[in-house]
Structure formats: structure tokens, C-alpha cells
Design a protein around this motif. Sequence first.
Motif, PDB file in Angstrom:
ATOM      1  N   TRP A   1       0.820  -1.213   0.000  1.00  0.00           N
ATOM      2  CA  TRP A   1       0.000   0.000   0.000  1.00  0.00           C
ATOM      3  C   TRP A   1       0.852   1.260   0.000  1.00  0.00           C
ATOM      4  CZ3 TRP A   1      -1.808   2.647   4.898  1.00  0.00           C
ATOM      5  CH2 TRP A   1      -2.738   3.647   4.629  1.00  0.00           C
ATOM      6  N   GLN A   2       1.963   1.254   0.745  1.00  0.00           N
ATOM      7  CA  GLN A   2       2.920   2.360   0.824  1.00  0.00           C
ATOM      8  C   GLN A   2       2.347   3.598   1.515  1.00  0.00           C
ATOM      9  OE1 GLN A   2       5.008   3.066  -2.947  1.00  0.00           O
ATOM     10  NE2 GLN A   2       4.559   0.979  -3.587  1.00  0.00           N
ATOM     11  N   GLY A   3       1.478   3.374   2.503  1.00  0.00           N
ATOM     12  CA  GLY A   3       0.986   4.497   3.288  1.00  0.00           C
ATOM     13  C   GLY A   3       2.096   5.142   4.096  1.00  0.00           C
ATOM     14  N   ARG A   4       2.062   6.457   4.188  1.00  0.00           N
ATOM     15  CA  ARG A   4       3.128   7.198   4.862  1.00  0.00           C
ATOM     16  C   ARG A   4       2.837   7.340   6.351  1.00  0.00           C
ATOM     17  NH1 ARG A   4       5.863  12.029   1.685  1.00  0.00           N
ATOM     18  NH2 ARG A   4       6.479  12.274   3.870  1.00  0.00           N
ATOM     19  N   GLY A   5       3.799   6.936   7.169  1.00  0.00           N
ATOM     20  CA  GLY A   5       3.612   6.972   8.608  1.00  0.00           C
ATOM     21  C   GLY A   5       3.518   8.351   9.197  1.00  0.00           C
ATOM     22  N   ASP A   6       3.993   9.375   8.468  1.00  0.00           N
ATOM     23  CA  ASP A   6       3.968  10.732   8.988  1.00  0.00           C
ATOM     24  C   ASP A   6       2.730  11.507   8.530  1.00  0.00           C
ATOM     25  OD1 ASP A   6       4.727  10.824   6.329  1.00  0.00           O
ATOM     26  OD2 ASP A   6       6.196  12.444   6.612  1.00  0.00           O
ATOM     27  N   GLU A   7       1.781  10.846   7.855  1.00  0.00           N
ATOM     28  CA  GLU A   7       0.590  11.519   7.361  1.00  0.00           C
ATOM     29  C   GLU A   7      -0.665  10.928   8.007  1.00  0.00           C
ATOM     30  OE1 GLU A   7       2.251  12.814   2.947  1.00  0.00           O
ATOM     31  OE2 GLU A   7       0.617  11.364   3.097  1.00  0.00           O
ATOM     32  N   ILE A   8      -1.473  11.773   8.588  1.00  0.00           N
ATOM     33  CA  ILE A   8      -2.631  11.315   9.344  1.00  0.00           C
ATOM     34  C   ILE A   8      -3.643  10.577   8.472  1.00  0.00           C
ATOM     35  CG2 ILE A   8      -3.925  13.491   9.077  1.00  0.00           C
ATOM     36  CD1 ILE A   8      -4.894  13.022  12.005  1.00  0.00           C
ATOM     37  N   TRP A   9      -3.672  10.847   7.172  1.00  0.00           N
ATOM     38  CA  TRP A   9      -4.638  10.178   6.280  1.00  0.00           C
ATOM     39  C   TRP A   9      -4.238   8.730   6.029  1.00  0.00           C
ATOM     40  CZ3 TRP A   9      -1.645  14.416   4.800  1.00  0.00           C
ATOM     41  CH2 TRP A   9      -2.193  15.647   5.144  1.00  0.00           C
ATOM     42  N   ALA A  10      -3.008   8.361   6.409  1.00  0.00           N
ATOM     43  CA  ALA A  10      -2.560   6.976   6.337  1.00  0.00           C
ATOM     44  C   ALA A  10      -2.412   6.370   7.724  1.00  0.00           C
ATOM     45  CB  ALA A  10      -1.225   6.876   5.590  1.00  0.00           C
ATOM     46  N   ASN A  11      -1.919   7.151   8.649  1.00  0.00           N
ATOM     47  CA  ASN A  11      -1.612   6.692  10.004  1.00  0.00           C
ATOM     48  C   ASN A  11      -2.499   7.454  10.976  1.00  0.00           C
ATOM     49  OD1 ASN A  11      -0.327   5.361  12.069  1.00  0.00           O
ATOM     50  ND2 ASN A  11       1.605   6.472  11.887  1.00  0.00           N
ATOM     51  N   LEU A  12      -3.744   7.002  11.119  1.00  0.00           N
ATOM     52  CA  LEU A  12      -4.773   7.798  11.800  1.00  0.00           C
ATOM     53  C   LEU A  12      -4.399   8.171  13.226  1.00  0.00           C
ATOM     54  CD1 LEU A  12      -8.062   5.948  10.701  1.00  0.00           C
ATOM     55  CD2 LEU A  12      -6.820   7.776   9.519  1.00  0.00           C
ATOM     56  N   GLY A  13      -3.798   7.250  13.948  1.00  0.00           N
ATOM     57  CA  GLY A  13      -3.516   7.519  15.352  1.00  0.00           C
ATOM     58  C   GLY A  13      -2.048   7.597  15.678  1.00  0.00           C
ATOM     59  N   GLY A  14      -1.198   7.777  14.680  1.00  0.00           N
ATOM     60  CA  GLY A  14       0.235   7.721  14.936  1.00  0.00           C
ATOM     61  C   GLY A  14       1.008   8.950  14.529  1.00  0.00           C
ATOM     62  N   THR A  15       0.349  10.105  14.389  1.00  0.00           N
ATOM     63  CA  THR A  15       1.047  11.326  13.976  1.00  0.00           C
ATOM     64  C   THR A  15       0.758  12.463  14.950  1.00  0.00           C
ATOM     65  OG1 THR A  15      -0.785  12.162  12.631  1.00  0.00           O
ATOM     66  CG2 THR A  15       0.753  10.650  11.557  1.00  0.00           C
ATOM     67  N   GLU A  16       1.576  13.494  14.886  1.00  0.00           N
ATOM     68  CA  GLU A  16       1.363  14.661  15.748  1.00  0.00           C
ATOM     69  C   GLU A  16       0.056  15.371  15.411  1.00  0.00           C
ATOM     70  OE1 GLU A  16       4.696  17.246  15.576  1.00  0.00           O
ATOM     71  OE2 GLU A  16       6.113  15.790  16.424  1.00  0.00           O
ATOM     72  N   ALA A  17      -0.364  15.311  14.154  1.00  0.00           N
ATOM     73  CA  ALA A  17      -1.595  15.991  13.751  1.00  0.00           C
ATOM     74  C   ALA A  17      -2.837  15.393  14.391  1.00  0.00           C
ATOM     75  CB  ALA A  17      -1.732  15.942  12.229  1.00  0.00           C
ATOM     76  N   ALA A  18      -2.755  14.162  14.884  1.00  0.00           N
ATOM     77  CA  ALA A  18      -3.936  13.489  15.426  1.00  0.00           C
ATOM     78  C   ALA A  18      -4.554  14.260  16.583  1.00  0.00           C
ATOM     79  CB  ALA A  18      -3.566  12.080  15.881  1.00  0.00           C
ATOM     80  N   ALA A  19      -3.717  14.824  17.444  1.00  0.00           N
ATOM     81  CA  ALA A  19      -4.233  15.539  18.615  1.00  0.00           C
ATOM     82  C   ALA A  19      -5.029  16.772  18.226  1.00  0.00           C
ATOM     83  CB  ALA A  19      -3.080  15.929  19.536  1.00  0.00           C
ATOM     84  N   GLU A  20      -4.756  17.316  17.044  1.00  0.00           N
ATOM     85  CA  GLU A  20      -5.481  18.492  16.580  1.00  0.00           C
ATOM     86  C   GLU A  20      -6.701  18.130  15.726  1.00  0.00           C
ATOM     87  OE1 GLU A  20      -4.749  22.364  13.637  1.00  0.00           O
ATOM     88  OE2 GLU A  20      -3.073  21.066  14.216  1.00  0.00           O
ATOM     89  N   VAL A  21      -6.583  17.086  14.945  1.00  0.00           N
ATOM     90  CA  VAL A  21      -7.627  16.752  13.970  1.00  0.00           C
ATOM     91  C   VAL A  21      -8.826  16.073  14.611  1.00  0.00           C
ATOM     92  CG1 VAL A  21      -8.151  15.281  11.981  1.00  0.00           C
ATOM     93  CG2 VAL A  21      -6.061  16.667  12.010  1.00  0.00           C
ATOM     94  N   TRP A  22      -8.594  15.039  15.423  1.00  0.00           N
ATOM     95  CA  TRP A  22      -9.714  14.226  15.887  1.00  0.00           C
ATOM     96  C   TRP A  22     -10.674  14.946  16.832  1.00  0.00           C
ATOM     97  CZ3 TRP A  22     -10.510  11.027  12.427  1.00  0.00           C
ATOM     98  CH2 TRP A  22      -9.467  10.373  11.775  1.00  0.00           C
TER      99      TRP A  22
END
Length: 398
Positions: free
Chosen positions: A281-302
Motif C-alpha cells: 500500500w505504501q501508506g506514509r507513517g507521517d501523514e494522518i490520512w494513512a496513520n490515523l492515530g500515529g502522527t502529531e496531527a492526530a491531537a489536533e484533527v480528531w
Amino acid sequence: MAANNTSETDELSAADTVAFFGLLPLFVIRLLAAFAVHKNPALHWRQRLALTFLQAQRTTFSNRHQRWLVRRVSTGEAITQHCRKNKIAHKTVLVKDSKPTPAAADLRIPPPILHFLTPPAASQDGNGTGPTLVYFHGGGFVNPLRGEAHMPFIMKCAASCRASQVVILEYALAPEHPYPTQLVQCVATVRHLLEKSCLLPSDLILAGDSAGGQLVGAVLAHLVHPSPYAPPLKVDGQFRAALLVSPFVRLAVGADFGTYQTNDGRDYLNRPQVDAFGDAWQGRGDEIWANLGGTEAAAEVWPKVFDDGPRGLVRKALITVGTAEIFLGCCRDFARDYAGAETVAGSQGTDWRALLEGKERVLAECDGEAHVQVALDSAVGYDKGAMGCAIMSWLALV
């Protein structure tokens, strides 16, 4: 209408075919042995049979054999066959106006294919007042929808929420079409329903299992924090509900990853298999659209997605997970830390309606059940599993 993933099916060579049939006796032996020793009192014998079938299949056949087994029938073909067999009204729509942004232009993302189904009850009723169930199927982003497993489950979901129509996205598969192809196609699906079909967000229930559950989350994240790969999409109002069945909410990282280890052998998925899906799949670990709960953006987005007030995107949400899943820890973390969900636990025979009534966001933990157990149950014709009963009870309340 041509499916956008039928050409990726790998045919077996003569040598592969001989090897496959030569392995069948070993597969049967392993299946019978695993079924005989499998001890999980939480599961019905039919559930144990489905689980050990997949475990024996994984340990017996090569990746090439398994790919051939799963990809023989495309998503579109599986949907068409089910609808024809069950006399369900069905039409397909090619979303020709879906365009990725320049950031994804070189990926040659094909236009998504939408399958519109009219449930039998809606056909008989004819008033068209029920919600639209939008479904993104699982399969690690690399496998098509499984007709014998997904379709009975999806149609039961439609009946439970009294849907006027079901829309299933036939998305392009990895590795031929890697990330963010599926995200772009999912965003185009929602845009089409809102802008071309003139539906309101309150008309839509977004649902998906495993990788499809990830895609539900990815679309919601995109709406408040637009991905560079798909045009921004603004919605006026809240979606009626979101259903994430055993969702793939976090990319596996590190050698010691909680329930990836403790539930290894209890689930039919394992860490190497998930890693193989991720590599394709090659989802990027630093992007919330691939790594829903594993990025810094998660605390702001969810918090914006699951806001309790009218500005939140989702009125009700259900996340389900089996306690035998390797994804158990990830789903617990995501539900608690980001969805603000209340955890309820139950097993077969639980009065799920009583547990779920009045709750806006819930994590339903299903005793002893495996990854997307409800799909396995559908494949063997079992309708009393904890996960399935929890989902149907919840859908009847949304």
C-alpha cells in the motif's frame, strides 16, 4: 462497466497450479488439526471453523497462491453476482469528474466506480426516506471485496438502519495503485454523493471494515485537515454516523507492539501479513490520512471530527474490535484518545441494544472474536456473533 482492478488478477503458471493442488491435502490436514485443538469457548463452532480455515490457508499456501485465490473475482463482479442471485436492484456509476491534485497527478489514479444498490425492503417501501449507507470494504488495500463475506454483512447493515440505498466504492487496489489512490477515490465518492446526488451529510452513514475502516477515518480527517492529494471538501452539517469495524488505525511500528504479540496465533492476521499489506500500500507513517492515530496531527484533527457540539463532523460513531485481534490495542488507543469513545464489552447473548442506547461514541469490545469477525460469520451463515449483534443493534439506533 469495466472494473478498475480486474486486470491485476495474477494467473497461476502450470507449475504453480500443480503446486497448489499438491498442497490441498496438507491444507485439509492442517485445517482439521487446527479446528480440533482450537480452544476458545467464546466462539461458536462455525466461527472457529472460519478462523482456522484462514489460519490453515495462510500457513499452507504461498503468497502467490493466496493472491490468486482472493483476486479471482473482482469487487465489481462479486457485487454483481450477489445482486443478481438475490434480485437486488443495482447500477454502477463511474465518477468521471474526480480529479486528484497535482501532488498525486503522477499516480494516474483511475476514476472510482460506485455501486448503487437498493435494498429489498427499500424497494418494497418505495418512500426513499432512509439513510444512504456508504461502504468501503477491507482487504489490506490489496484485496477486493469478498462476496461471500462482505455482501451479506453489508445488506444486513442496510436492513438494520433501514437504508434507502447502499453505495459501495470499488476502489483501485495496491500495489498497482498505492497510497493515496484509495483516499482520493473515497473523497471523490463523498463529493459525488453530496454534490451530484444532492444528499446531505445527515443522509450518510459512512462505514468500512479493516482497511475500509481506515478509509472512513481518512476521509473524516481530510474534511478538517485536507490532504495534499485530494481537493478540499467542505460539508454543511454532520454525518449521521460512522461505523469502523476492526479498523486499521495505526501503522505497525517497533518490534514490540502490544497486542500484535499477545494475540498472535489467536487472530488469523499476524504482523508479517500486516507488514506485507503496508509495503504494498505504501501508506506514509507521517501523514494522518494513512496513520490515523500515529502522527502529531492526530491531537489536533480528531477533536474537531468528534467534537460534541454542532461543529463536529459525526453525530454518532461505533468502533468494533474483537479481544482476540492483533489490532485490539490500537483500536483501544484510538477510541479512547481520539474518538472520546466509551468502552462497552460483551459476548454472544449480550443485550447490545441496552448497552449502546443513549451513547454517542462507543468502542464495542467483543469477547474472543477475531479481526472483522462479523465478515467471517457471514461467510459461514452465523448470525449470533457478538460483533455482528453489536453492529446491528447500534445501526437500529442511529
